[in-house]
Design an enzyme around this catalytic site. Structure first.
Site, PDB file in Angstrom:
ATOM      1  N   ASP A  50     -57.555   3.245  30.969  1.00 43.26           N
ATOM      2  CA  ASP A  50     -56.462   3.328  30.165  1.00 43.26           C
ATOM      3  C   ASP A  50     -56.100   2.340  29.076  1.00 43.26           C
ATOM      4  O   ASP A  50     -55.091   2.231  28.518  1.00 43.26           O
ATOM      5  CB  ASP A  50     -55.111   3.331  31.274  1.00 43.26           C
TER       6      ASP A  50
ATOM      7  N   CYS B 158     -71.044  40.186  14.129  1.00 40.46           N
ATOM      8  CA  CYS B 158     -71.514  39.677  15.373  1.00 40.46           C
ATOM      9  C   CYS B 158     -72.302  38.365  15.095  1.00 40.46           C
ATOM     10  O   CYS B 158     -71.866  37.705  14.057  1.00 40.46           O
ATOM     11  CB  CYS B 158     -72.991  40.655  15.608  1.00 40.46           C
TER      12      CYS B 158
ATOM     13  N   ASP C   5     -61.778   2.368  36.508  1.00 42.18           N
ATOM     14  CA  ASP C   5     -61.201   0.992  36.032  1.00 42.18           C
ATOM     15  C   ASP C   5     -60.086   0.807  37.076  1.00 42.18           C
ATOM     16  O   ASP C   5     -59.610   1.892  37.654  1.00 42.18           O
ATOM     17  CB  ASP C   5     -60.832   0.836  34.569  1.00 42.18           C
TER      18      ASP C   5
ATOM     19  N   CYS D 260     -73.844  37.416  11.853  1.00 43.98           N
ATOM     20  CA  CYS D 260     -72.933  37.050  10.852  1.00 43.98           C
ATOM     21  C   CYS D 260     -72.401  35.667  10.624  1.00 43.98           C
ATOM     22  O   CYS D 260     -72.554  34.742   9.821  1.00 43.98           O
ATOM     23  CB  CYS D 260     -71.657  37.919  10.863  1.00 43.98           C
TER      24      CYS D 260
ATOM     25  N   ASP E 252     -60.747  -1.056  27.773  1.00 40.61           N
ATOM     26  CA  ASP E 252     -61.903  -0.026  28.387  1.00 40.61           C
ATOM     27  C   ASP E 252     -62.354   0.895  27.254  1.00 40.61           C
ATOM     28  O   ASP E 252     -63.106   1.743  27.462  1.00 40.61           O
ATOM     29  CB  ASP E 252     -60.892   0.977  29.175  1.00 40.61           C
TER      30      ASP E 252
END
Length: 742
Positions: free
Chosen positions: A625, A14, A426, A17, A629
């Protein structure tokens, strides 16, 4: 040196633990961060390898009563084998327990109808049946409870061991030291409660184990995509070898219909490649000599040879699998609530059970009622559902994202994406294809357009800027071979300066011309006309005099407008950021339906613009990309990198969109909202179940068997709710505001 390690853990029952192991690891000197995931059964540890070793961590985990080994030493097949072995063992124990419990259940049901079948109600018969269930099949609960108490903590096993032991030993006492209950000749026995509770818990654990296996199906699918063998050419001979033996530099031959075994660069031939497993894009991609191919994608038509550039753990697929696994091992901030509750939950429940027993016994002087109510409290309260609420949803959510070409780096990013209300796009390479073309060359003085193109393309030959590349490509196509410039200097955000023979060439923006003292008389109308058409204008000067205007247009991606419209419907503000001048930027923005335009922003200032939006209280995603950036991606609340872009941008991003298609942006946000709503639903039901269930049990309104079944199925319901995320439809294109229950 800071290192990351993944450790596979067996034996957790559980959330308590997981919290105990996490606490134990974080105490160790040299560990900066340890996160234990109950669903994946793995610990993700960041540590200083000069101060502590993985073997030391494993010893600590084993000292707490669990089994552990380094995840990288555990093969996929062996991990699958272990999981299936545990499921088979649970199924066997459940079957035996259910068969043995059935006479006890039958006796209890007959009692409700005042039917007494003597041997079924005989205390010796019930004792013989209940004992192996309690101490053989139920041994796992005693063993785990012992280890928990030994390390001064408590977990689900402590509650189950205490509850069932109380029912068993109370029945044992009544069987041999108490008189017959009533005129039917039956004694007050609760052997069936202890036996059935254990059976129901095992049923819950079995269903939970099966369901948890399904949460990691995305990883299994990705792993299953790998090719098993590769056909390499060594010493002029073709030979099929296991994929593990392929080395960087090997020449690999791929025929139609075959999987590409590793990443590489095509040397000879051309083909169409199905990359849908990686990007989600259904259309095949044309490839020729010089293009790169990715392992596990499918060669559709032609044959080709390629040079292996990345093998083993370095391939794109292996990196994606690692990214998804890392994400599934992280915690969302919302899980802190469950972690804090789980840490104190079991001791509090034991206290409530003790108070329940004392109050019921002293108020009503009914020992039986006190014990039954206390057992019900112990059995119904379990932190399992709390521990599974968040990680199961994150596992399914990130897995579903990976299936759709959306790689989410961690649970915290999934949670932040849920809150997004602004997206900054962008322009170049994100909204547009990033492959501009020269559309117009307007000479202003004595130089003709052919001479302008010759000098401009030679000047831009060494340029990496998309606009410069467009000029060079135009010159190469129109004029053939282009000579190198004598010198070249890139001026970021403004343009370039080159020397060709005895001429000094400048190509760039108005700012560049102003800074160099070059007059722009008589060209404003030409510039304005091109910019109104959405074209980017570059000014060409030679020997300190303006000679020409060059116009370049970057075409929009096919689905940019649709994606932006979708984001608006979701209640998200959309911004476009670009280094272009305002007139050009506004023309492009108008085409895609964007009204918020951040123009004339130098690359180094993009992060500042994102920071300004954050200071206005907006939760911002930056989508880009390029290398320039990366700072803005890191500054934003969520950085989204287009997967077709640079490695630097992808590394700086929190979410990677494997396709260049902007429609994956609303899909990613919608997926995060759906996942977070599942987490909230899971946490709500986990909390409300205990908030309602414990008082009912304390007031004697719940039979221990009913309490046991409620507890067993609470965890299953949470996992099942998370699994419903698999029905997520990425193609949905309807309004989806932040407050929507979606």
């Amino acid at each position: 040196m800071e290192t990351k390690e993944s450790i596979k853990i067996s034996g957790m029952s559980c959330a308590a633990c997981a919290a105990r192991i996490e606490k134990g690891l974080n105490k160790l000197e040299g560990i900066s961060k340890a996160v234990v995931n109950l669903t994946t059964e793995k610990a993700s540890v960041e540590y200083d390898s000069s101060r502590i070793k993985a073997s030391d961590m494993i010893k600590v985990i084993e000292g707490l009563g669990y089994s552990a080994e380094r995840a990288e030493e555990l093969s996929v097949d062996r991990e699958k084998e272990q999981r299936e072995k545990e499921i088979r063992r649970l199924k066997t124990e459940l079957t035996v327990s259910a068969v043995l419990s059935s006479p006890l259940i039958t006796a209890m049901l007959l009692t409700l109808f005042n039917i007494n079948i003597s041997f079924l109600h005989n205390e010796y018969f019930q004792l013989v049946i209940a004992t192996p269930i309690q101490f053989v099949i139920g041994f796992r609960f005693y063993r785990n409870a012992y280890h928990a108490l030994k390390s001064r903590s408590a977990n689900m096993d402590v509650l189950i061991a205490m509850g069932t032991s109380a029912a068993y030993f109370f029945s044992l006492y009544n069987a041999f030291f108490q008189p017959v209950k009533d005129g039917m000749g039956m004694k007050d026995l609760y052997f069936e409660s202890a036996a059935v509770i254990i059976t129901l818990i095992l049923l819950g654990k079995y269903l939970e184990a099966v369901a948890k296996g399904k949460t990691s199906e995305a990883i299994k699918k990705l792993m299953g995509l790998r090719a098993k063998t590769a056909r390499v050419i060594r010493n002029g001979t073709e030979e099929d070898i296991p994929i593990e033996e392929v080395e960087v530099g090997d020449m690999v031959l791929v025929r139609p219909g075959e999987k590409i075994p590793v990443d590489g660069k095509i040397i000879e031939g051309n083909s169409s490649i199905d990359e849908s497993m990686l990007t989600g894009e259904s259309l095949p991609v044309e490839k020729k000599a010089g293009d790169f191919v990715i392992g596990a994608t499918i060669n559709k038509f032609g044959s080709f040879k390629f040079e292996a550039t990345k093998v083993g753990k370095d391939t794109a697929l292996s990196q994606i699998i690692k990214m998804v696994e890392d994400a599934q091992g992280t915690k969302a901030p919302i899980q802190k609530i469950a972690d804090q509750v789980s840490g104190i939950f079991v001791p509090v429940v034991v206290g409530i059970a003790l108070i329940t027993f004392l109050v019921r016994f002293f108020v009503s002087s009914d020992l039986t009622a006190g014990i039954v109510s206390a057992v019900s409290v112990l059995v119904i309260a379990c932190p399992c559902a709390l521990g599974l609420a968040t990680p199961t949803a994150i596992m399914v959510g990130t897995g579903k994202g990976a299936e759709n070409g959306i790689l989410i780096k961690g649970g915290e990013h999934l949670e932040t994406a849920y809150k997004l209300n602004s997206v900054v796009l962008d322009k170049t390479g994100t909204i547009t294809k990033g492959q501009p073309e020269v559309t117009d060359i307007v000479p202003l003085r004595g130089m003709d357009s052919s001479e302008v193109l010759r000098l401009a393309s030679s000047s831009e030959k060494a340029s990496e800027h998309p606009l410069g590349v467009a000029i060079y490509e135009k010159g190469k196509n129109d004029l053939g071979s282009i000579p190198d410039p004598d010198s070249f200097e890139a001026i970021p955000g403004r343009g370039i300066k080159a020397v060709i023979g005895d001429k000094t060439i400048l190509i760039g923006t108005r700012k560049l011309m102003d800074e160099q003292g070059i007059r722009l008389d008589g060209v404003e109308e030409i510039i304005t006309g091109f910019e109104d058409e959405g074209k980017t204008v570059m000014l060409f000067a030679s020997e300190g005099r303006l000679e020409a205007v060059v116009a370049v247009a970057d075409t929009l991606k096919e689905n940019s407008r649709e994606a932006i419209e979708d984001l608006k419907k979701m209640g998200i503000e959309v911004y476009m950021i670009t280094g272009d001048n305002k007139r050009t930027a506004n023309a492009i923005a108008k085409q895609v339906g964007i009204t918020n335009v951040l123009a004339e922003v130098l690359p180094e200032n993009k992060a500042e613009e994102v920071e300004k939006l954050k200071k206005q209280g907006k939760i911002v995603a930056m989508v880009g990309d390029g290398i320039n950036d990366a700072p803005a991606l890191a500054t934003a609340n969520i950085g989204m990198a287009i997967g077709t872009g640079t490695d630097v941008a992808i590394e700086a991003a929190d979410i990677t969109l494997m396709r260049g298609d902007l429609r994956t942006i609303p899909t990613a946000i919608r997926l995060s909202r759906k996942t977070m709503n599942k987490i909230k639903q899971n946490l709500f039901w986990a909390f409300i179940y205990n908030i309602i269930g414990i008082p009912f049990a304390a007031f004697g309104l719940l039979n221990p068997i009913i309490a046991g079944s409620a507890m067993a199925f609470s965890s299953v319901s949470v996992v099942t709710n998370s699994l419903s995320l698999k029905r997520f439809n990425p193609g949905r294109n309807t309004p989806d505001r932040l407050t929507a229950d979606e």
